[in-house]
Design an enzyme around this catalytic site. Sequence first.
Site, PDB file in Angstrom:
ATOM      1  N   ASP A   1     -81.295   5.776 -68.601  1.00 37.37           N
ATOM      2  CA  ASP A   1     -82.702   5.802 -68.190  1.00 37.37           C
ATOM      3  C   ASP A   1     -83.478   4.853 -69.079  1.00 37.37           C
ATOM      4  O   ASP A   1     -83.156   4.688 -70.266  1.00 37.37           O
ATOM      5  CB  ASP A   1     -83.277   7.214 -68.296  1.00 37.37           C
ATOM      6  CG  ASP A   1     -82.678   8.166 -67.258  1.00 37.37           C
ATOM      7  OD1 ASP A   1     -82.242   7.684 -66.201  1.00 37.37           O
ATOM      8  OD2 ASP A   1     -82.635   9.377 -67.523  1.00 37.37           O
TER       9      ASP A   1
ATOM     10  N   ASP B   1     -83.408   6.710 -59.781  1.00 41.29           N
ATOM     11  CA  ASP B   1     -84.251   7.901 -59.632  1.00 41.29           C
ATOM     12  C   ASP B   1     -85.454   7.604 -58.742  1.00 41.29           C
ATOM     13  O   ASP B   1     -85.829   8.411 -57.882  1.00 41.29           O
ATOM     14  CB  ASP B   1     -84.733   8.391 -60.999  1.00 41.29           C
ATOM     15  CG  ASP B   1     -83.592   8.809 -61.903  1.00 41.29           C
ATOM     16  OD1 ASP B   1     -82.525   9.174 -61.378  1.00 41.29           O
ATOM     17  OD2 ASP B   1     -83.764   8.760 -63.130  1.00 41.29           O
TER      18      ASP B   1
END
Length: 219
Positions: free
Chosen positions: A153, A167
């Site tokens: 991330d 995402d």
Amino acid sequence: MRDLQATRGAPLTGSADGGPDRPDQPGAPRPAAPRRVGVLLGVAVAVLALDIISKAIVVATLSDRPEVHLIGNLLTLTESRNPGAAFSIGGPSETILFTAIAVGVIIFIVRSARRIHSLAWAVALGLLLGGAMGNLTDRIFRSPGAFRGWVVDWIQVPHWPVFNLADSAIVCGGVLMVLLAARGHGLDGAAQSAAPRSGGPPAQPDRSWPERPSGSGSG
């Protein structure tokens, strides 16, 4: 024999109007339009490619380095490893579970592709498929092991967990699917009516008893 069939109104072949083998009969499955399937796959491949490239750049440039702040503190770029689901949901103990869920989502979308006739649904499912494949790629190939890998991330906004492009694609695809379902648009591209339709002819008034003429008195 043909005259007898024509007289009685029977069709001469099974492909006549109303025949059982016509693909456009109500309830009969229709093959997916190739263009719609191509859109789904194109969107999925684009999302997957962007996600893989962006993660490779982040790992190469942001690992063990300070955060990069853009637009003040509105957007922060940082390298983070996530063992859970999207937006850092869950922990290391659920990594295998989230991997299995991602595989199930991919299988469902691939099977549903046969029924897609809506361009909007093709885009929505393409976003969902590309996002699921992007995070699944991390699960398979990144440490600490196959199907237990931690997802990279790197995007952070205030008051929100760190996330990545995969995402974002999953969320956008999910929101678009909810909007399409709320507006009654199905995978086949047809708008679903709020009230169920029987598909039969409209009901006719009962004419079994003769109507009494109005204004006819007995004397």
